[in-house]
Scaffold this motif. Structure first.
Motif: not given
Length: 724
Positions: A69-74
């Motif tokens: 989630x963190x790196x897809x959103x980023x």
């Protein structure tokens, strides 16, 4: 079976650890047929992909949900941010893999083993060590969702140029359905484009070596390279050296990126400028000392495919023989000759792709079509995946139907001008052409797009409707494009032995997260920079631009409002572009007939589709460093592969990953902290000197009297010779 398979894999790698001298290490030429069947028939796959597996490793874990989630959103936010910036930047998957590796290890050390329940699904916060499958699945989710959704260009175009903002529900429906409809197709086509051993999907081999190196798996931990270094140590040293080196061409001396040495013979001759300049011309025989120009793919993509592509670029130099003075003597032209030729070669590439696959791969596809799952002729990796529950074809079919219905609703109710039957036609076009394009991508690493043919088709059917044209193109093109991207990821999961249902979850998750953050980022930027993006007022800092949206909107106007029936009429100047379809269909058939007459010659290596792609390279962007690209390909894929197979086996994939990783990190640092990517107040300028003068066409610019940093062309158009 696992121990035996590992031993066989080491024999194929030629890495007999009892010998230090490379000449004493050699492949076993006496492997019998039974042993040969225990590994992939594709040599590069045998050398890169282990044939061992541990089905007990947890995959969809708490760490997966958090980090993906963190790196897809980023990634979705950063990529969308770059989309509206005048300077380009990338979100490197190598950066993601390195950071998530460290964070995953950290979470494995500090999180408690407590179990939590989410929507009735129970999971442990810490199911054990951070493992290779978990890591790869995070990377797959991020790569699925961290691009800029193509449908953003529809939403942004109507907002900026028609003052019509599609509401949040309609926008998200457009974004999610265009990104997801190809997913259902990928699942239904995986039997033909993922499972067969011949469908390699070459870029995944580097990822497999990268993950196994990071996690120091059994097949990799005892391998020693130069000076006794482990693969991991070698990777970090090469990446660090590349990271430092890349500051020279990328920041200190950009002349090394565009080293157009032939242009220096007659720098102010218009003909030389048009042929030899990498920035404004064809970049013929150009050198480049920038690794991002060369790229790691040159080290492992099939040499024949690379030669076809580069050969196509060189063939296109003949286009510069067009006498524009005579050409313009007739009625006024609507487009440049080279641009029109670009359309023709795109048609050559598309039709040749279908023809090439039909003649040279049709028999294999038909055999795969008839072959039932469970056949003794299956690839070893397909056999190994049988331990995991498969995703039923029905799941993918239902998912596809749901996305198609939602897409029809989005088109009917949110002002796209495209009726439901037009949407279904675009999806049919994507279906019809995805199989041959997918085969081409999987086998060669190259494949044509559908952006031109889609806008041409709907331009004839619905003239005068630019939004319909953009929407039709988006769905038709993205159905094929996303399907290919997702099939490539499915193949990576196949190589990494990730359970198919975990792959289904990760790809859908990445698509949903990425689409939402694409949309939110676009809204924030348009609301704050509307005037600069629409072109009503220039951005005083020159950092924001709507050029990409303007190009998409302009294309919609040309093919939707003006219409191809006028522009490409058979009694007009540009009727010749349709000859491209005939050329592309016929030439592969001729080479196929020659392969039957002269079977000792590998006629299939002459790929007209890839040659045509190369011919279309210049009209669509810079052509830089051809000589260096060709030299690297010949060095690794011919000389080293043929005469130093053991060295190629041990070093090529890890070296490619290290070089690309180091270069990617340099680009990230330059963009964010030295090139004013974050803010116009955050940046460092190198003092002006002969290797980094500003590029411009004004005689007062520091680079004068030259037009560009490559010392080619006349600033202020003060040409001394040439007729072009």
């Amino acid at each position: 079976m696992t121990d035996t398979a590992s031993a066989k894999h080491e024999d194929y790698l030629g890495e007999k650890r009892d010998f230090d001298n490379e000449k004493d290490m050699k492949f076993d030429d006496d492997i019998n047929l039974e042993e040969e069947q225990e590994n992939s028939p594709i040599e590069a796959v045998r050398l890169a992909v282990p044939i061992t597996d541990d089905p007990t490793l947890p995959v969809v874990t708490f760490r997966f949900w958090v980090l993906s989630f963190l790196f897809t959103a980023l990634g979705a936010t950063i990529t969308q941010y770059y989309f509206f910036r005048s300077t380009s930047g990338t979100y490197s998957i190598f950066f993601v893999n390195l950071v998530t590796y460290s964070m995953g290890k950290f979470m494995a050390r500090v999180l408690p083993e407590k179990k939590i329940s989410v929507f009735g699904y129970e999971m442990s916060l810490n199911p054990g060590p951070f493992n290779i499958k978990e890591h790869a699945l995070i990377g797959i989710a991020v790569s699925t969702g961290s691009s800029s959704a193509y449908a953003i260009e529809i939403v942004a175009s109507t907002d900026l140029f028609l003052n019509f903002r599609i509401n949040a529900l309609g926008s998200l429906l457009l974004i999610i359905t265009t990104q997801s409809v190809g997913y259902g197709m990928a699942g239904m086509l995986r039997r033909y484009l993922v499972y067969p051993a011949e469908m390699v999907w070459w870029s995944n081999l580097v990822q497999v070596v990268f993950y196994n190196t990071m996690h120091n798996t059994d097949e990799f931990k005892n391998v020693r390279l130069v000076r006794g270094w482990s693969r991991m140590k070698f990777f970090w040293i090469v990446a660090a050296v590349t990271f430092i080196y890349q500051f020279i061409p990328q920041w200190i001396a950009p002349l090394l990126v565009y080293f157009d040495w032939l242009c220096w013979i007659k720098p102010f001759d218009m003909n030389f400028w048009a042929i030899f300049s990498s920035i404004k011309g064809g970049g013929a025989l150009a050198l480049s000392f920038d690794w991002t120009t060369i790229g790691g793919t040159t080290m492992y993509l099939p040499l024949s495919a690379q030669l076809c592509y580069l050969g196509g670029i060189m063939l296109n130099y003949w286009d510069y023989s067009v006498d524009e003075a005579k050409y313009d003597a007739g009625p006024p032209a609507n487009m440049a000759p080279l641009y029109a030729i670009g359309f023709m070669v795109s048609f050559v590439s598309l039709s040749a792709c279908c023809s090439q696959v039909f003649f040279f791969h049709g028999k294999e596809i038909w055999a795969n079509w008839k072959r039932a799952i469970g056949s003794e002729h299956e690839d070893i990796h397909t056999k190994m995946m049988k331990v995991y529950p498969e995703v039923p074809q029905l799941w993918y079919a239902i998912f596809y139907v749901i996305m198609a219905i939602l897409a029809c609703l989005a088109c009917e109710f949110y002002g796209t001008q495209l009726p439901w039957w037009g949407l279904l036609l675009s999806l049919f076009l994507g279906w019809f052409l995805t199989l041959p394009i997918g085969v081409m991508n999987a086998v060669t690493g190259y494949g044509p797009g559908l952006n031109v043919i889609t806008e041409l088709v709907i331009g004839y059917i619905l003239p005068g409707k630019p939004i319909a044209n953009m929407t039709f193109k988006c769905y038709g093109y993205m159905a094929m494009y996303q399907c290919n991207i997702l099939m490539s990821d499915l193949k990576l999961g196949h190589y990494m032995k990730i359970p198919p249902r975990s792959m289904f979850t990760s790809q859908l998750w990445g698509t949903l997260v990425g689409g939402v953050f694409n949309y939110v980022t676009m809204l924030v930027i348009i609301n704050s920079q509307r005037d600069a993006l629409s072109g009503e007022k220039p951005d005083p800092n020159g950092l924001w631009t709507g050029q990409r949206v303007q190009t998409y909107w302009g294309s919609g106007l040309i093919y939707g409002a003006l219409g191809p029936a006028r522009m490409f009429a058979f009694d007009g100047k540009y009727w010749f572009i349709y000859i491209g379809f005939i050329i592309g269909l016929i030439l592969p058939g001729i080479f196929w007939l020659l392969s039957k007459k002269f079977p000792n010659v590998k006629w299939s290596a002459i790929n007209i589709a890839i040659i045509a792609q190369g011919m279309g390279a210049f009209p669509n962007g810079y052509v830089t460093g051809i000589v260096m690209i060709l030299g690297t390909a010949l060095l690794f894929q011919y000389y080293i592969y043929k005469y130093h197979k053991v060295w190629w086996t041990k070093y090529t994939f890890i070296l490619s990953a290290a070089l690309d990783t180091g270069a990617a990190f340099t680009g990230l640092i330059l963009f964010l902290f030295l090139g004013r990517g974050i803010s116009p107040n955050v940046g460092v300028d190198i003092p002006s000197w002969w290797a980094n003068h500003y590029v411009g066409d004004n005689p007062s610019y520091p680079n004068a009297p030259y037009r560009g940093i490559d010392r080619c062309g006349a600033a202020g158009k003060n040409w001394t010779s040439g007729t072009l």
